[in-house]
Enzyme design. Structure first.
Site, short mmCIF file in Angstrom:
data_model
loop_
_atom_site.label_atom_id
_atom_site.label_comp_id
_atom_site.label_asym_id
_atom_site.label_seq_id
_atom_site.Cartn_x
_atom_site.Cartn_y
_atom_site.Cartn_z
N GLY A 219 30.54 49.90 34.92
CA GLY A 219 29.16 49.92 34.46
C GLY A 219 28.24 49.25 35.45
N ASP B 253 45.25 38.15 40.47
CA ASP B 253 44.38 39.01 41.27
C ASP B 253 43.33 38.18 42.00
OD1 ASP B 253 43.47 41.37 42.37
OD2 ASP B 253 42.17 41.86 40.69
N LYS C 70 26.39 41.89 32.11
CA LYS C 70 27.32 42.94 32.53
C LYS C 70 27.44 43.96 31.42
CE LYS C 70 32.03 43.50 34.37
NZ LYS C 70 33.27 42.78 34.74
N GLY D 206 29.67 49.53 39.38
CA GLY D 206 31.08 49.86 39.55
C GLY D 206 31.49 50.88 38.53
N ILE E 154 22.18 44.05 40.24
CA ILE E 154 22.84 43.29 41.30
C ILE E 154 24.26 43.79 41.57
CG2 ILE E 154 21.49 41.21 40.93
CD1 ILE E 154 23.78 40.06 39.32
N GLY E 155 24.73 44.76 40.80
CA GLY E 155 26.07 45.29 41.03
C GLY E 155 26.34 46.52 40.20
#
Length: 615
Positions: A37, A151, A54, A34, A31-32
């Site tokens: 990882g 952030d 993750k 970067g 699902i993601g």
């Protein structure tokens, strides 16, 4: 690199056994991705809920990245709140000294606020109000703990289809402690420019307050109202131009507080700008929402409200009760003492390992007591997940759905089985008596659970065998650890204290001659606070009981009680035992099933003997 990871992980996976968490999570899809990882959606087979795992690659390659990860996992453990994403677990690495990747298990959120804003141009006023309410609640909780997120942006606010929001990504967050000034300064601030407070543009102020997060929330809320970023600056100067175009030229006293000479000169020489009315900029928004937004986006940080003050705004009337909104306890200074000293990679590895143990209470207890082994060879699920992640990474770019690899074996088969002495407390003898015979439950193919001919043909009385407890592994597979753990406990005990093996043992048929297959597994029963019962000797048949013993058995309230017998042959605890089913059948009046029950009693204080069959 992925192929190298597979080769490296193959050897490690041979040491992982079923009593780790290897089968707990079933990977669904990527699902993601970067630079850190990969994130995969998975199902927790223990609870049935969906989670996000993750995988963070090469955690210790750069010290700055490792510190960011350490900071995030620590803060997410300390900041437990409904509007902050929760870490459910961190997978135990295979080696304490050498692990490089970590697997963090989060609650699964379907999307983020950036995607929600992008995909929905019909958000209602109720959506706007509820979104801002949740963001301010999370911010209030963080700030009462003296944590500055630093952030905040739409991509760092996760979202579900039911409009639930959760703040994530605390890698840049910092904690301000009581012995430091209320305004603090960190030089490594690199937050996204579009949501950066004006006092941070060009390092205007040498110190700043939690109001920087309030500004970011204001920018996010304005984006929710309009569907596009409020201040999409291309540079620091452009960012300031966009801010002053909306808010007007700041007051002279605000400009005088600017520490950066170039920035102060730029603002002083800027042409006079008048502020734009928010009702003109956001024509379709609720007027109450705009009044609050104008407070959140005050140029001077002293003019911005705190999260608690914002929650008390009339905009949230009927939705928010400030007295019931949770607040956090202040974080101990010792939790972040690592921020004040120079750390090596090994130092950070030890600190991250300590955070991982927070999700494994028994191992944390051993670690704190100093009884943990130095090499850390506890079973791990990392090998299993590494294989699934690598497969999905290699195939995610192909057309069509990616089917994850399924585990071939429920546990890793072994060609040989070794017995290990595990000192245990005396257990009551629950062997069968002459009036009760143990019946093995046949499998579907007519064989016993060990894979041998069923013994269920032997008659039983109306009172059946002791109630079965579901085994922790399938018959014929390793269900107990053969590795000794410190003071005599099994490694399995450290993971699953509640797991109880099947209350029966396996024995080989008469035709088996291989001595390696003559070992059996004897499951232990829960200890009972009674006087210890003498053990049966494997060389003496159970028929040695006297008439007095029969009377004692009949009168005892426990129908499975076995009377005490004279001790005839004390077995040494270090003896490796193998029960010959044929000999027991010939000597015992109970038949093979009774002999198996006697074998259980004979092994009660000897140790755990494992049995294995090839998968």
């Amino acid at each position: 690199m992925q192929q190298n990871q597979v080769k490296k992980g193959t050897k490690e996976m041979e040491f992982f056994t079923e009593y780790g968490d290897a089968n707990r999570y079933r990977i669904l899809e990527v699902i993601g991705k970067g630079s850190y990882g990969v994130v995969c959606a998975a199902i927790d087979t223990h609870t049935g809920e969906k989670v996000a795992i993750k995988k963070i690659n090469d955690v210790f390659e750069h010290i700055s990245d490792a510190l960011r990860i350490l900071r995030e996992v620590k803060l997410l453990r300390l900041l437990r709140h409904p509007d902050i994403v929760e870490i459910k677990s961190i997978m135990l690495p295979p080696s304490k000294r050498e692990f490089k990747d970590i697997y963090v298990v989060f609650e699964l959120m379907e999307s983020d606020l950036h995607q929600v804003i992008k995909a929905n141009d019909d958000l209602t006023r109720e959506h706007h109000q509820f979104f801002l309410y949740q963001m301010l609640r999370a911010l209030k909780f963080m700030h009462t703990a003296n944590v500055y997120h630093r952030d905040l942006k739409p991509k760092n606010i996760l979202a579900n289809a039911n409009c639930k929001l959760k703040v994530c990504d605390f890698g840049l967050a910092r904690v301000a402690f009581n012995d430091t000034p209320t305004t603090v300064f960190w030089t490594d601030y690199v937050a996204t420019r579009w949501y950066r407070a004006p006092e941070l543009c060009g390092s205007f102020f040498s110190k700043y307050t939690p109001a920087i997060d309030v500004w970011s929330i204001g920018c996010i809320f304005a984006e929710v109202l309009t569907g596009k970023p409020l201040f999409p600056g291309k540079s620091v100067v452009h960012q300031l131009e966009l801010i002053t175009d909306l808010l007007g030229t700041p007051k002279s006293e605000t400009i005088s507080g600017v520490r950066n000479d170039k920035a102060r000169k730029y603002l002083t020489e800027m042409r006079k700008k008048n502020p734009v009315t928010f009702s003109q900029k956001f024509s379709k928004a609720d007027p109450l929402a705009l009044r609050l937004l104008q407070r959140l986006l005050a140029f001077d940080p002293k003019d911005r409200p705190t999260p608690a003050e914002a929650l008390a705004d009339p905009y949230f009337k009927g939705l928010s009760k400030i007295e019931r909104e949770p607040s956090s306890q202040q974080i101990s200074k010792m939790e972040f003492e690592f921020e004040r000293r120079r750390l090596t990679k090994d130092d950070i590895r030890e600190l991250i390992y300590r955070e991982i143990l927070e999700y494994h209470p028994q191992l944390l207890k051993d670690y704190m007591s100093g009884s943990e082994g130095s090499n850390f060879v506890y079973p791990s699920a990392i090998g299993h997940l590494r294989q699934q992640f690598t497969y999905l990474e290699e195939n995610s770019s192909r057309n069509g759905p990616v089917i994850p690899l399924e585990r071939k074996h429920a546990s890793l088969p072994r060609s040989t089985v070794h017995s290990t002495v595990v000192h245990s407390t005396s257990q009551p003898n629950l062997g069968a008596t002459d009036s009760r015979r143990v019946s093995f439950e046949p499998s579907k193919n007519g064989a016993s659970s060990a894979g041998h001919p069923s013994t269920s043909a032997y008659p039983t009385k109306s009172i059946g065998p002791p109630p079965r407890v579901p085994p922790s592994g399938r018959p014929g597979r390793v269900v107990e650890s053969s590795v000794s753990y410190e003071n005599g406990r099994n490694l399995k005990e450290a993971y699953f204290r509640s797991a109880v093996s099947s209350p029966h043992c396996y024995f080989r048929p008469n035709t088996m001659t291989n001595p390696e297959n003559r070992n059996i597994e004897a499951s232990s029963f829960p200890p009972k606070p009674q006087n210890p019962v003498h053990q049966f000797s494997p060389t003496e048949p159970p028929a040695a009981t006297t008439n007095q013993a029969d009377v004692e058995t009949m009168n005892h309230p426990n129908p499975y009680f076995q009377p005490q017998l004279p001790k005839t042959d004390q077995l040494n605890n270090n003896t490796h035992m193998a029960i010959d089913a044929k000999l027991l059948q010939a000597q015992s009046q109970f038949g093979p099933a009774g002999a198996a029950a006697v074998a259980v009693a004979a092994h009660r204080n000897i140790g755990t003997i494992s049995y294995s069959a090839a998968s």
